[in-house]
Scaffold this motif. Structure first.
Motif, PDB file in Angstrom:
ATOM      1  N   LYS A  16      -8.730 -14.464 -14.173  1.00  0.00           N
ATOM      2  CA  LYS A  16      -7.552 -13.747 -13.675  1.00  0.00           C
ATOM      3  C   LYS A  16      -7.872 -12.268 -13.473  1.00  0.00           C
ATOM      4  O   LYS A  16      -7.495 -11.674 -12.457  1.00  0.00           O
ATOM      5  CB  LYS A  16      -6.379 -13.912 -14.636  1.00  0.00           C
ATOM      6  CG  LYS A  16      -5.111 -13.308 -14.095  1.00  0.00           C
ATOM      7  CD  LYS A  16      -3.910 -13.646 -14.931  1.00  0.00           C
ATOM      8  CE  LYS A  16      -2.651 -13.121 -14.276  1.00  0.00           C
ATOM      9  NZ  LYS A  16      -1.454 -13.565 -14.991  1.00  0.00           N
ATOM     10  N   ARG A  17      -8.585 -11.655 -14.424  1.00  0.00           N
ATOM     11  CA  ARG A  17      -8.930 -10.233 -14.323  1.00  0.00           C
ATOM     12  C   ARG A  17      -9.770  -9.969 -13.066  1.00  0.00           C
ATOM     13  O   ARG A  17      -9.492  -9.038 -12.312  1.00  0.00           O
ATOM     14  CB  ARG A  17      -9.687  -9.755 -15.567  1.00  0.00           C
ATOM     15  CG  ARG A  17      -9.997  -8.259 -15.514  1.00  0.00           C
ATOM     16  CD  ARG A  17     -10.754  -7.741 -16.730  1.00  0.00           C
ATOM     17  NE  ARG A  17     -10.228  -8.227 -17.981  1.00  0.00           N
ATOM     18  CZ  ARG A  17     -10.966  -8.849 -18.903  1.00  0.00           C
ATOM     19  NH1 ARG A  17     -12.253  -9.063 -18.713  1.00  0.00           N
ATOM     20  NH2 ARG A  17     -10.422  -9.247 -20.029  1.00  0.00           N
ATOM     21  N   LEU A  18     -10.792 -10.788 -12.829  1.00  0.00           N
ATOM     22  CA  LEU A  18     -11.642 -10.596 -11.652  1.00  0.00           C
ATOM     23  C   LEU A  18     -10.861 -10.805 -10.352  1.00  0.00           C
ATOM     24  O   LEU A  18     -11.039 -10.061  -9.381  1.00  0.00           O
ATOM     25  CB  LEU A  18     -12.845 -11.536 -11.703  1.00  0.00           C
ATOM     26  CG  LEU A  18     -13.913 -11.177 -12.728  1.00  0.00           C
ATOM     27  CD1 LEU A  18     -14.910 -12.325 -12.880  1.00  0.00           C
ATOM     28  CD2 LEU A  18     -14.633  -9.886 -12.357  1.00  0.00           C
ATOM     29  N   ARG A  19      -9.992 -11.801 -10.347  1.00  0.00           N
ATOM     30  CA  ARG A  19      -9.188 -12.066  -9.147  1.00  0.00           C
ATOM     31  C   ARG A  19      -8.274 -10.879  -8.847  1.00  0.00           C
ATOM     32  O   ARG A  19      -8.220 -10.386  -7.717  1.00  0.00           O
ATOM     33  CB  ARG A  19      -8.358 -13.340  -9.328  1.00  0.00           C
ATOM     34  CG  ARG A  19      -7.465 -13.655  -8.132  1.00  0.00           C
ATOM     35  CD  ARG A  19      -6.657 -14.923  -8.322  1.00  0.00           C
ATOM     36  NE  ARG A  19      -5.758 -14.908  -9.454  1.00  0.00           N
ATOM     37  CZ  ARG A  19      -4.577 -14.276  -9.480  1.00  0.00           C
ATOM     38  NH1 ARG A  19      -4.153 -13.587  -8.440  1.00  0.00           N
ATOM     39  NH2 ARG A  19      -3.810 -14.338 -10.555  1.00  0.00           N
ATOM     40  N   ARG A  57     -18.262 -22.182  -7.599  1.00  0.00           N
ATOM     41  CA  ARG A  57     -17.532 -21.884  -6.361  1.00  0.00           C
ATOM     42  C   ARG A  57     -16.615 -20.682  -6.547  1.00  0.00           C
ATOM     43  O   ARG A  57     -16.522 -19.812  -5.667  1.00  0.00           O
ATOM     44  CB  ARG A  57     -16.746 -23.107  -5.915  1.00  0.00           C
ATOM     45  CG  ARG A  57     -17.667 -24.198  -5.388  1.00  0.00           C
ATOM     46  CD  ARG A  57     -17.034 -25.544  -5.243  1.00  0.00           C
ATOM     47  NE  ARG A  57     -15.846 -25.549  -4.417  1.00  0.00           N
ATOM     48  CZ  ARG A  57     -15.075 -26.616  -4.261  1.00  0.00           C
ATOM     49  NH1 ARG A  57     -15.380 -27.746  -4.859  1.00  0.00           N
ATOM     50  NH2 ARG A  57     -14.018 -26.563  -3.506  1.00  0.00           N
ATOM     51  N   LEU A  58     -15.944 -20.600  -7.693  1.00  0.00           N
ATOM     52  CA  LEU A  58     -15.065 -19.464  -7.961  1.00  0.00           C
ATOM     53  C   LEU A  58     -15.860 -18.168  -8.082  1.00  0.00           C
ATOM     54  O   LEU A  58     -15.476 -17.137  -7.523  1.00  0.00           O
ATOM     55  CB  LEU A  58     -14.241 -19.722  -9.231  1.00  0.00           C
ATOM     56  CG  LEU A  58     -13.177 -20.801  -9.114  1.00  0.00           C
ATOM     57  CD1 LEU A  58     -12.616 -21.162 -10.486  1.00  0.00           C
ATOM     58  CD2 LEU A  58     -12.055 -20.361  -8.164  1.00  0.00           C
ATOM     59  N   CYS A  59     -16.983 -18.226  -8.800  1.00  0.00           N
ATOM     60  CA  CYS A  59     -17.815 -17.028  -8.955  1.00  0.00           C
ATOM     61  C   CYS A  59     -18.364 -16.565  -7.618  1.00  0.00           C
ATOM     62  O   CYS A  59     -18.397 -15.359  -7.335  1.00  0.00           O
ATOM     63  CB  CYS A  59     -18.954 -17.297  -9.946  1.00  0.00           C
ATOM     64  SG  CYS A  59     -18.401 -17.355 -11.652  1.00  0.00           S
ATOM     65  N   GLY A  63     -17.773 -13.002  -5.875  1.00  0.00           N
ATOM     66  CA  GLY A  63     -18.939 -12.139  -5.701  1.00  0.00           C
ATOM     67  C   GLY A  63     -19.644 -11.779  -6.984  1.00  0.00           C
ATOM     68  O   GLY A  63     -20.225 -10.696  -7.097  1.00  0.00           O
ATOM     69  N   VAL A  64     -19.610 -12.688  -7.975  1.00  0.00           N
ATOM     70  CA  VAL A  64     -20.295 -12.441  -9.245  1.00  0.00           C
ATOM     71  C   VAL A  64     -21.147 -13.651  -9.619  1.00  0.00           C
ATOM     72  O   VAL A  64     -20.869 -14.768  -9.205  1.00  0.00           O
ATOM     73  CB  VAL A  64     -19.310 -12.142 -10.409  1.00  0.00           C
ATOM     74  CG1 VAL A  64     -18.483 -10.900 -10.138  1.00  0.00           C
ATOM     75  CG2 VAL A  64     -18.390 -13.324 -10.687  1.00  0.00           C
ATOM     76  N   GLY A 127     -22.053 -27.265  -0.484  1.00  0.00           N
ATOM     77  CA  GLY A 127     -22.741 -26.197   0.231  1.00  0.00           C
ATOM     78  C   GLY A 127     -22.047 -24.875  -0.013  1.00  0.00           C
ATOM     79  O   GLY A 127     -20.830 -24.792   0.006  1.00  0.00           O
ATOM     80  N   ARG A 128     -22.833 -23.858  -0.293  1.00  0.00           N
ATOM     81  CA  ARG A 128     -22.284 -22.528  -0.521  1.00  0.00           C
ATOM     82  C   ARG A 128     -23.002 -21.551   0.390  1.00  0.00           C
ATOM     83  O   ARG A 128     -24.170 -21.731   0.695  1.00  0.00           O
ATOM     84  CB  ARG A 128     -22.509 -22.095  -1.981  1.00  0.00           C
ATOM     85  CG  ARG A 128     -21.747 -22.938  -2.964  1.00  0.00           C
ATOM     86  CD  ARG A 128     -21.979 -22.462  -4.359  1.00  0.00           C
ATOM     87  NE  ARG A 128     -23.307 -22.899  -4.798  1.00  0.00           N
ATOM     88  CZ  ARG A 128     -23.960 -22.376  -5.806  1.00  0.00           C
ATOM     89  NH1 ARG A 128     -23.456 -21.405  -6.489  1.00  0.00           N
ATOM     90  NH2 ARG A 128     -25.146 -22.821  -6.145  1.00  0.00           N
ATOM     91  N   PRO A 129     -22.329 -20.476   0.770  1.00  0.00           N
ATOM     92  CA  PRO A 129     -23.004 -19.485   1.591  1.00  0.00           C
ATOM     93  C   PRO A 129     -24.186 -18.894   0.831  1.00  0.00           C
ATOM     94  O   PRO A 129     -24.076 -18.578  -0.342  1.00  0.00           O
ATOM     95  CB  PRO A 129     -21.937 -18.411   1.836  1.00  0.00           C
ATOM     96  CG  PRO A 129     -20.668 -18.914   1.258  1.00  0.00           C
ATOM     97  CD  PRO A 129     -20.960 -20.154   0.460  1.00  0.00           C
ATOM     98  N   SER A 130     -25.336 -18.753   1.506  1.00  0.00           N
ATOM     99  CA  SER A 130     -26.512 -18.229   0.828  1.00  0.00           C
ATOM    100  C   SER A 130     -26.759 -16.767   1.160  1.00  0.00           C
ATOM    101  O   SER A 130     -27.807 -16.230   0.859  1.00  0.00           O
ATOM    102  CB  SER A 130     -27.745 -19.059   1.190  1.00  0.00           C
ATOM    103  OG  SER A 130     -27.935 -19.056   2.579  1.00  0.00           O
ATOM    104  N   GLY A 131     -25.806 -16.078   1.724  1.00  0.00           N
ATOM    105  CA  GLY A 131     -25.983 -14.694   2.106  1.00  0.00           C
ATOM    106  C   GLY A 131     -25.672 -13.692   1.017  1.00  0.00           C
ATOM    107  O   GLY A 131     -25.490 -12.522   1.305  1.00  0.00           O
ATOM    108  N   ARG A 132     -25.582 -14.104  -0.231  1.00  0.00           N
ATOM    109  CA  ARG A 132     -25.199 -13.195  -1.300  1.00  0.00           C
ATOM    110  C   ARG A 132     -26.385 -12.515  -1.957  1.00  0.00           C
ATOM    111  O   ARG A 132     -26.237 -11.834  -2.945  1.00  0.00           O
ATOM    112  CB  ARG A 132     -24.408 -13.962  -2.362  1.00  0.00           C
ATOM    113  CG  ARG A 132     -23.027 -14.281  -1.867  1.00  0.00           C
ATOM    114  CD  ARG A 132     -21.928 -14.279  -2.885  1.00  0.00           C
ATOM    115  NE  ARG A 132     -22.246 -13.727  -4.153  1.00  0.00           N
ATOM    116  CZ  ARG A 132     -22.327 -14.419  -5.284  1.00  0.00           C
ATOM    117  NH1 ARG A 132     -22.135 -15.703  -5.278  1.00  0.00           N
ATOM    118  NH2 ARG A 132     -22.595 -13.832  -6.409  1.00  0.00           N
ATOM    119  N   SER A 133     -27.579 -12.668  -1.439  1.00  0.00           N
ATOM    120  CA  SER A 133     -28.781 -12.003  -1.957  1.00  0.00           C
ATOM    121  C   SER A 133     -29.056 -12.341  -3.416  1.00  0.00           C
ATOM    122  O   SER A 133     -29.420 -11.473  -4.192  1.00  0.00           O
ATOM    123  CB  SER A 133     -28.670 -10.486  -1.798  1.00  0.00           C
ATOM    124  OG  SER A 133     -28.571 -10.148  -0.459  1.00  0.00           O
TER     125      SER A 133
END
Length: 190
Positions: A16-19, A57-59, A63-64, A127-133
């Motif tokens: 909840k805090r991160l959201r 998926r949530l992380c 973006g964490v 499948g998840r986006p792989s553009g997060r470095s």
């Protein structure tokens, strides 16, 4: 070390805090993650324990990394992470045990995680986006695991190490009747 109930409460509060910090509504996080609004709400109220795939998926949507997610905001930064203070989480679906080994709050761009993977267990990731470095090494200490990375299944045995982009990993499987233990070293990128 936290009890399971305390830890579930920590997961609920942290999600909840991160959201909220990112200015996301439940509906927006649901759209970004592909996790239903109702499930996110249940997790935030400590009424449901997320599986490894769901939490990943949530992380990703927030973006964490999982290690950043599990890090306690109340913990004073220290270069030393004592075993008794390392966050531990058990996936309710597969039973795998994840220990965040890295010292928290140091600003390091690397996370180290120890995993105990039960015999016959499997975790699948959509499948998840792989553009997060984010890249990772998986280094097996004991047992055997199979990793599906893209369209390739890699069988790793004790001493083997595999490098990959986090977003390209579609699943982990222990094909044996013995538990496996391995480390995941994650580079969080710039």
């Amino acid at each position: 070390m936290e009890s399971e109930d305390q830890f579930e409460k920590h997961v609920a509060e942290r999600l909840k805090r991160l959201r909220v910090e990112r200015g996301l509504t439940l509906d927006q996080l649901a759209d970004l993650s592909g996790v239903s609004r109702a499930m996110i709400s249940r997790i935030e109220r400590s009424e449901a324990s997320p599986t490894a795939a769901l939490l990943a998926r949530l992380c990703s949507a927030l973006g964490v990394s999982l290690s950043v997610f599990f890090a306690s905001a109340e913990t004073e930064p220290s270069p030393l992470a004592r075993r008794d203070d390392q966050p531990v989480w058990r996936d309710p679906e597969s039973g795998y045990l994840r220990r965040a080994v890295s010292a928290q709050g140091t600003g390091s761009g690397t996370d180290i995680v120890e995993v105990e993977f039960p015999a016959g267990a499997e975790v699948r990731f959509p499948g998840r986006p792989s553009g997060r470095s984010q890249a990772q090494h998986v280094w097996v200490f004991d047992g055997v695991i199979e990793l599906t990375v893209g369209d390739t299944v890699h069988r790793l045995e004790a001493g083997d190490c595999l490098f990959m982009n986090v977003g390209d990993v579609h699943g982990y499987r222990n094909p044996t009747d013995q538990p496996a233990r391995y480390a995941v070293v994650i580079s969080l990128g710039p």
